[in-house]
Design a protein around this motif. Structure first.
Motif, PDB file in Angstrom:
ATOM      1  N   HIS A 238       0.874  -1.176   0.000  1.00 21.95           N
ATOM      2  CA  HIS A 238       0.000   0.000   0.000  1.00 21.95           C
ATOM      3  C   HIS A 238       0.913   1.228   0.000  1.00 21.95           C
ATOM      4  N   PRO A 239       0.561   2.300  -0.724  1.00 22.75           N
ATOM      5  CA  PRO A 239       1.444   3.480  -0.793  1.00 22.75           C
ATOM      6  C   PRO A 239       1.803   4.077   0.570  1.00 22.75           C
ATOM      7  N   SER A 240       0.959   3.866   1.593  1.00 19.97           N
ATOM      8  CA  SER A 240       1.280   4.368   2.932  1.00 19.97           C
ATOM      9  C   SER A 240       2.412   3.576   3.561  1.00 19.97           C
ATOM     10  N   GLY A 241       2.676   2.378   3.040  1.00 17.54           N
ATOM     11  CA  GLY A 241       3.697   1.497   3.612  1.00 17.54           C
ATOM     12  C   GLY A 241       3.207   0.686   4.787  1.00 17.54           C
ATOM     13  N   ASN A 242       1.937   0.843   5.162  1.00 19.03           N
ATOM     14  CA  ASN A 242       1.419   0.155   6.353  1.00 19.03           C
ATOM     15  C   ASN A 242       0.870  -1.238   6.070  1.00 19.03           C
ATOM     16  N   TYR A 243       0.563  -1.517   4.805  1.00 21.19           N
ATOM     17  CA  TYR A 243      -0.090  -2.787   4.469  1.00 21.19           C
ATOM     18  C   TYR A 243       0.579  -3.445   3.271  1.00 21.19           C
ATOM     19  N   LEU A 244       0.374  -4.751   3.174  1.00 22.28           N
ATOM     20  CA  LEU A 244       0.885  -5.531   2.059  1.00 22.28           C
ATOM     21  C   LEU A 244      -0.226  -6.480   1.624  1.00 22.28           C
ATOM     22  N   VAL A 245      -0.476  -6.571   0.317  1.00 20.84           N
ATOM     23  CA  VAL A 245      -1.456  -7.533  -0.181  1.00 20.84           C
ATOM     24  C   VAL A 245      -0.711  -8.613  -0.969  1.00 20.84           C
ATOM     25  N   THR A 246      -1.125  -9.869  -0.803  1.00 26.88           N
ATOM     26  CA  THR A 246      -0.464 -10.995  -1.455  1.00 26.88           C
ATOM     27  C   THR A 246      -1.480 -11.794  -2.264  1.00 26.88           C
ATOM     28  N   ALA A 247      -0.996 -12.443  -3.336  1.00 24.99           N
ATOM     29  CA  ALA A 247      -1.844 -13.305  -4.172  1.00 24.99           C
ATOM     30  C   ALA A 247      -1.199 -14.683  -4.232  1.00 24.99           C
ATOM     31  N   SER A 248      -2.015 -15.717  -4.063  1.00 21.64           N
ATOM     32  CA  SER A 248      -1.459 -17.071  -3.933  1.00 21.64           C
ATOM     33  C   SER A 248      -2.192 -18.101  -4.794  1.00 21.64           C
ATOM     34  N   SER A 249      -1.484 -19.182  -5.081  1.00 21.49           N
ATOM     35  CA  SER A 249      -2.074 -20.313  -5.801  1.00 21.49           C
ATOM     36  C   SER A 249      -3.141 -21.021  -4.980  1.00 21.49           C
ATOM     37  N   ASP A 250      -3.261 -20.677  -3.667  1.00 22.34           N
ATOM     38  CA  ASP A 250      -4.345 -21.256  -2.856  1.00 22.34           C
ATOM     39  C   ASP A 250      -5.678 -20.538  -3.124  1.00 22.34           C
ATOM     40  N   SER A 251      -5.689 -19.666  -4.147  1.00 21.41           N
ATOM     41  CA  SER A 251      -6.854 -18.919  -4.659  1.00 21.41           C
ATOM     42  C   SER A 251      -7.239 -17.705  -3.812  1.00 21.41           C
ATOM     43  N   THR A 252      -6.488 -17.404  -2.758  1.00 22.12           N
ATOM     44  CA  THR A 252      -6.838 -16.268  -1.893  1.00 22.12           C
ATOM     45  C   THR A 252      -5.893 -15.085  -2.072  1.00 22.12           C
ATOM     46  N   LEU A 253      -6.402 -13.921  -1.667  1.00 19.67           N
ATOM     47  CA  LEU A 253      -5.587 -12.721  -1.464  1.00 19.67           C
ATOM     48  C   LEU A 253      -5.552 -12.496   0.041  1.00 19.67           C
ATOM     49  N   LYS A 254      -4.425 -12.056   0.568  1.00 21.16           N
ATOM     50  CA  LYS A 254      -4.352 -11.752   1.995  1.00 21.16           C
ATOM     51  C   LYS A 254      -3.792 -10.348   2.182  1.00 21.16           C
ATOM     52  N   ILE A 255      -4.364  -9.636   3.149  1.00 17.02           N
ATOM     53  CA  ILE A 255      -3.886  -8.288   3.463  1.00 17.02           C
ATOM     54  C   ILE A 255      -3.229  -8.333   4.832  1.00 17.02           C
ATOM     55  N   LEU A 256      -1.970  -7.902   4.879  1.00 19.13           N
ATOM     56  CA  LEU A 256      -1.174  -7.951   6.110  1.00 19.13           C
ATOM     57  C   LEU A 256      -0.995  -6.544   6.651  1.00 19.13           C
ATOM     58  N   ASP A 257      -1.111  -6.403   7.969  1.00 23.23           N
ATOM     59  CA  ASP A 257      -0.813  -5.151   8.652  1.00 23.23           C
ATOM     60  C   ASP A 257       0.659  -5.211   9.048  1.00 23.23           C
ATOM     61  N   LEU A 258       1.503  -4.446   8.363  1.00 22.46           N
ATOM     62  CA  LEU A 258       2.950  -4.507   8.600  1.00 22.46           C
ATOM     63  C   LEU A 258       3.370  -3.841   9.896  1.00 22.46           C
ATOM     64  N   MET A 259       2.572  -2.881  10.352  1.00 19.81           N
ATOM     65  CA  MET A 259       2.919  -2.197  11.598  1.00 19.81           C
ATOM     66  C   MET A 259       2.731  -3.122  12.801  1.00 19.81           C
ATOM     67  N   GLU A 260       1.719  -3.976  12.727  1.00 19.66           N
ATOM     68  CA  GLU A 260       1.437  -4.893  13.834  1.00 19.66           C
ATOM     69  C   GLU A 260       1.877  -6.313  13.525  1.00 19.66           C
ATOM     70  N   GLY A 261       2.300  -6.567  12.286  1.00 20.40           N
ATOM     71  CA  GLY A 261       2.803  -7.883  11.912  1.00 20.40           C
ATOM     72  C   GLY A 261       1.755  -8.972  11.999  1.00 20.40           C
ATOM     73  N   ARG A 262       0.577  -8.713  11.428  1.00 20.66           N
ATOM     74  CA  ARG A 262      -0.478  -9.726  11.510  1.00 20.66           C
ATOM     75  C   ARG A 262      -1.369  -9.699  10.277  1.00 20.66           C
ATOM     76  N   LEU A 263      -2.089 -10.800  10.108  1.00 16.19           N
ATOM     77  CA  LEU A 263      -3.058 -10.924   9.037  1.00 16.19           C
ATOM     78  C   LEU A 263      -4.300 -10.110   9.362  1.00 16.19           C
ATOM     79  N   LEU A 264      -4.735  -9.298   8.387  1.00 12.69           N
ATOM     80  CA  LEU A 264      -5.963  -8.513   8.568  1.00 12.69           C
ATOM     81  C   LEU A 264      -7.161  -9.172   7.885  1.00 12.69           C
ATOM     82  N   TYR A 265      -6.979  -9.517   6.604  1.00 13.90           N
ATOM     83  CA  TYR A 265      -8.095 -10.062   5.835  1.00 13.90           C
ATOM     84  C   TYR A 265      -7.632 -11.188   4.920  1.00 13.90           C
ATOM     85  N   THR A 266      -8.521 -12.146   4.708  1.00 12.35           N
ATOM     86  CA  THR A 266      -8.362 -13.152   3.664  1.00 12.35           C
ATOM     87  C   THR A 266      -9.522 -12.970   2.696  1.00 12.35           C
ATOM     88  N   LEU A 267      -9.195 -12.745   1.410  1.00  7.31           N
ATOM     89  CA  LEU A 267     -10.228 -12.460   0.419  1.00  7.31           C
ATOM     90  C   LEU A 267     -10.381 -13.619  -0.553  1.00  7.31           C
TER      91      LEU A 267
END
Length: 407
Positions: A238-267
């Motif tokens: 994310h342009p703010s640098g606070n989040y990261l989104v990932t795309a995987s062969s497990d068919s999901t997208l995941k959004i990570l909170d980098l400031m707290e080091g945890r998973l926020l959402y599974t899409l």
């Protein structure tokens, strides 16, 4: 008054037009267009304005593997399995210039932030840098010993980072054209890598289902995520640098909170592998593509910053995991994997706290001094490594001389 709680990310639109798996997506700067490439050898430029027709660009003779808008949005670069790079003018005519960039599949194209240079990566194991407007070859970087899947410029254009099937991520100095550091902690092919908006960190995705974040100054492993159940194919900050989104062969997208080091959402949206993902330049949206031939556009919703000011935020991730040998000492305690509809874990933002100007100035000075110290230590480490290498070479030469003189 505090802002209202952000909502979950929501699927805004999905585009159908590709006839095979989608391999790459990228937004233009003004958010008017979204480009996507596919195994069907075509490039699509979708209008974000409803009811506007998409452009289909046919020119590549094989699968389109990568796409990137220039910073101004006036040009669009694409790479292909046909070993060429094309520079398109993204309008109705879809004119392009083509150049044979590599001797094998081109896996990655990326414009420098000033738009003057383009970096490409290929299955021929090389990374090449080109002058954008003349399509003139400038130089090549060639220390990888297997396919190079991704290469990206740092925000300031001084560094290049690359990811390879040789299981390494390499950091290059564009001026000296030398490899500054190799990160060797991945347990499989490294599929994707990119710089944090601050330029101080990189994140890499791997076939070993992991995402790892390193500091490019100290080369320490900062964070390690093992949240997907299959290969991670792409990621985007994310342009703010606070989040990261990932795309995987497990068919999901995941959004990570980098400031707290945890998973926020599974899409969940794609049927089959999610192959690519990218935030828009403001972070208000992100797009994903998959083996289901679909391009999906999601509204982020999870960050309530003023998008006009978003580029001023850019804090590096917190140090939540440290490196010991090839493995981090601790993995994250991450929450259970839940669907998007079940997880909305952001707390209500608090009123900003005012900090005295003198304290701010002092802290900035301390941070500046720490940066200088970090750079000094890094230089000393490089010199020490050089000395050790020379000493090793001297000892080896001495042994050879001894062997020759021994009757």
């Amino acid at each position: 008054m505090a802002s209202p709680c952000p909502e979950d990310p929501s699927l805004e639109r999905h585009f159908k037009g590709h006839r095979d798996a989608v391999t790459c997506v990228d937004f233009s700067l003004n958010m008017k267009h979204l480009a996507s490439g596919s195994m069907d050898s075509c490039l699509m430029v979708w209008h974000m304005k409803p009811q506007s027709r998409a452009y289909r660009f046919a020119g590549h003779k094989d699968a389109v593997t990568c796409v990137n808008f220039s910073p101004s949005g006036h040009l669009l670069a694409s790479g292909s399995r046909d070993k060429t790079v094309r520079i398109w003018v993204p309008n109705v005519k879809g004119e392009s210039t083509v150049f044979r960039a590599h001797t094998a599949t081109v896996r990655s194209v990326h414009f420098c932030s000033d738009g003057q240079s383009l970096v490409t990566a290929s299955d021929d194991k090389t990374i090449k840098v080109w002058s954008t407007h003349r399509q003139k070859f400038l130089f090549s970087l060639s220390q990888h010993i297997n396919w190079v899947r991704c290469a990206r410029f740092s925000p300031d254009g001084r560094l290049i980072v690359s990811a390879s099937d040789d299981r390494t991520v390499k950091l290059w100095d564009q001026t000296s054209r030398e490899c500054v550091h190799s990160y060797c902690e991945h347990g499989g092919f490294v599929t994707y890598v990119d710089f944090h908006p601050s330029g101080t960190c990189i994140a890499a995705a791997g076939m070993d289902n992991t995402v790892k974040v390193w500091d490019v100054r100290t080369h320490r492993l900062l964070q390690h995520y093992q949240l997907h159940s299959a290969a991670v194919n792409a990621l985007s900050f994310h342009p703010s640098g606070n989040y990261l989104v990932t795309a995987s062969s497990d068919s999901t997208l995941k959004i990570l909170d980098l400031m707290e080091g945890r998973l926020l959402y599974t899409l969940h949206g794609h049927q089959g592998a999610a192959t690519t993902v990218a935030f828009s330049r403001t972070g208000e949206y992100f797009a994903s593509g998959g083996s289901d031939e679909q391009v999906m556009v999601w509204r982020s919703n999870f960050d309530v910053v003023d998008y006009g000011e978003v580029t001023k935020v850019q804090r590096p991730p917190a140090m939540l995991a440290s490196s010991s040998g090839n493995q981090p000492e601790v993995d994250f305690p991450v929450p259970a994997d839940r669907d998007r509809s079940q997880e909305s874990v952001r707390s209500r933002p608090q009123e900003p706290v005012s900090v005295p100007q003198t304290l701010t100035s002092t802290l900035e000075h301390i941070v500046g001094q720490l940066d200088v110290l970090t750079q000094t230590v890094s230089i000393l480490e490089q010199r020490l490594t050089l000395t050790e290498d020379k000493l090793k070479q001297c000892l080896e030469n001495q042994q050879l001389i001894m062997q020759r003189t021994t009757p």
